[in-house]
Design an enzyme around this catalytic site. Structure first.
Site, PDB file in Angstrom:
ATOM      1  N   CYS A  94     -11.737  21.088  16.606  1.00  0.00           N
ATOM      2  CA  CYS A  94     -10.457  20.507  16.182  1.00  0.00           C
ATOM      3  C   CYS A  94     -10.459  19.013  16.484  1.00  0.00           C
ATOM      4  O   CYS A  94     -11.453  18.460  16.962  1.00  0.00           O
ATOM      5  CB  CYS A  94      -9.309  21.218  16.894  1.00  0.00           C
ATOM      6  SG  CYS A  94      -9.241  20.937  18.685  1.00  0.00           S
ATOM      7  N   ASN A 119      -0.786   7.573  14.606  1.00  0.00           N
ATOM      8  CA  ASN A 119      -0.809   7.452  16.058  1.00  0.00           C
ATOM      9  C   ASN A 119      -1.403   8.705  16.678  1.00  0.00           C
ATOM     10  O   ASN A 119      -1.292   9.807  16.140  1.00  0.00           O
ATOM     11  CB  ASN A 119       0.593   7.175  16.607  1.00  0.00           C
ATOM     12  CG  ASN A 119       1.540   8.333  16.394  1.00  0.00           C
ATOM     13  OD1 ASN A 119       1.624   9.230  17.229  1.00  0.00           O
ATOM     14  ND2 ASN A 119       2.245   8.348  15.262  1.00  0.00           N
ATOM     15  N   ARG A 132       0.800  -1.225   0.000  1.00  0.00           N
ATOM     16  CA  ARG A 132       0.000   0.000   0.000  1.00  0.00           C
ATOM     17  C   ARG A 132       0.837   1.281   0.000  1.00  0.00           C
ATOM     18  O   ARG A 132       0.284   2.376  -0.147  1.00  0.00           O
ATOM     19  CB  ARG A 132      -0.932   0.021   1.222  1.00  0.00           C
ATOM     20  CG  ARG A 132      -0.203   0.069   2.542  1.00  0.00           C
ATOM     21  CD  ARG A 132      -1.103  -0.179   3.739  1.00  0.00           C
ATOM     22  NE  ARG A 132      -0.335  -0.134   4.996  1.00  0.00           N
ATOM     23  CZ  ARG A 132       0.416  -1.132   5.439  1.00  0.00           C
ATOM     24  NH1 ARG A 132       0.521  -2.249   4.751  1.00  0.00           N
ATOM     25  NH2 ARG A 132       1.082  -1.008   6.582  1.00  0.00           N
ATOM     26  N   CYS A 147      -2.423  -0.967  11.222  1.00  0.00           N
ATOM     27  CA  CYS A 147      -2.870  -1.701  10.033  1.00  0.00           C
ATOM     28  C   CYS A 147      -2.530  -3.180  10.133  1.00  0.00           C
ATOM     29  O   CYS A 147      -3.301  -4.032   9.682  1.00  0.00           O
ATOM     30  CB  CYS A 147      -2.217  -1.100   8.779  1.00  0.00           C
ATOM     31  SG  CYS A 147      -2.796   0.552   8.369  1.00  0.00           S
TER      32      CYS A 147
END
Length: 250
Positions: free
Chosen positions: A172, A131, A73, A186
């Site tokens: 935000c 993260n 990817r 992932c």
């Protein structure tokens, strides 16, 4: 403002045919500087599209090295580059793609203090990290330095995209996820490359629209979609009155 030389007219001919584009707009891209944080599945695609479009200066930040599991990817890298710093590999590939642009690299995870110094030098920040600590630091720095932020995320079958100018009272990332903890990576939750690419392409498109001041950019709205079910939606971000970053009563 200098005119495009024939080689530039040919290189950018497809985008110059758009009614919203002309040589003045292309020069506007040449004069832009964008910070891309994270060069994984999102950042590698985003960087390639911005380099191809002629964004004049790209600042690439990532502390990671290429691993074999990245390759399905993260399209900037090859098997021969496993173990090398992503920023170095990305710079080499992007320079080969478009030698006209300037590329700077930061092989590190940027702290809030470092971001506060860097952001006044750029026109736009693209958050392509994976993260919570990095995302929240980027969010806070963009708010205090008043630099627009376009953030993407993808895990499992889910994708999200958020464009922010939180100093305008839109809220935000801290408002959206006040108690945010890192989601599974992932490799833990699984991912298909095209889903990451879908988010990255939208990030790149919004970035170019912003830099060119064209089209409608959904600042303050969260776009989301489910790649397995083929569903998508959008919701307006609400400012948390107790947000420690952007609350109006801070």
């Amino acid at each position: 403002m200098s005119e495009l030389i024939p080689a530039q007219q040919l290189r950018y001919s497809a985008q110059l045919l758009l009614p919203e584009m002309d040589e003045r707009q292309q020069q506007r891209l040449f004069a832009s500087k964008v910070l891309i944080i994270g060069l994984g599945g999102l950042g590698s695609v985003v960087a390639s599209y911005l380099a191809g479009a002629g964004v004049g200066q790209l600042l690439l930040a990532d502390d990671d090295r290429v691993s074999l599991s990245n390759l399905p990817r993260q399209l900037l890298y090859s098997s021969a580059e496993v173990g090398l710093h992503k920023v170095d590999c990305a710079k080499a590939r992007l320079t080969a793609q478009n030698p006209e642009i300037a590329i700077s690299t930061l092989p590190k995870r940027l702290t809030l203090a470092e971001l506060q110094v860097l952001l006044p030098e750029v026109d736009l920040v693209l958050d392509c990290t994976d993260n919570a600590s990095s995302r929240l630091a980027i969010n806070q720095a963009c708010y205090t330095q008043q630099v627009p932020l376009i953030s993407g995320a993808a895990t499992g079958w889910q994708g999200q995209l958020l464009a922010l100018k939180p100093w305008l009272g839109q809220g935000c990332y801290q408002c959206l996820y006040p108690d945010w903890q890192d989601s599974p990576s992932c490799l833990q939750s699984g991912i298909l490359g095209p889903l990451v690419g879908m988010v990255a392409c939208q990030q790149a498109l919004l970035a170019l629209q912003y830099l060119l001041n064209i089209g409608v950019i959904p600042f303050g709205h969260l776009r989301y979609f489910d790649g397995l079910q083929g569903t998508s939606g959008q919701l307006q971000l609400q400012q948390d009155p107790d947000c420690p970053v952007c609350a109006l009563n801070e």
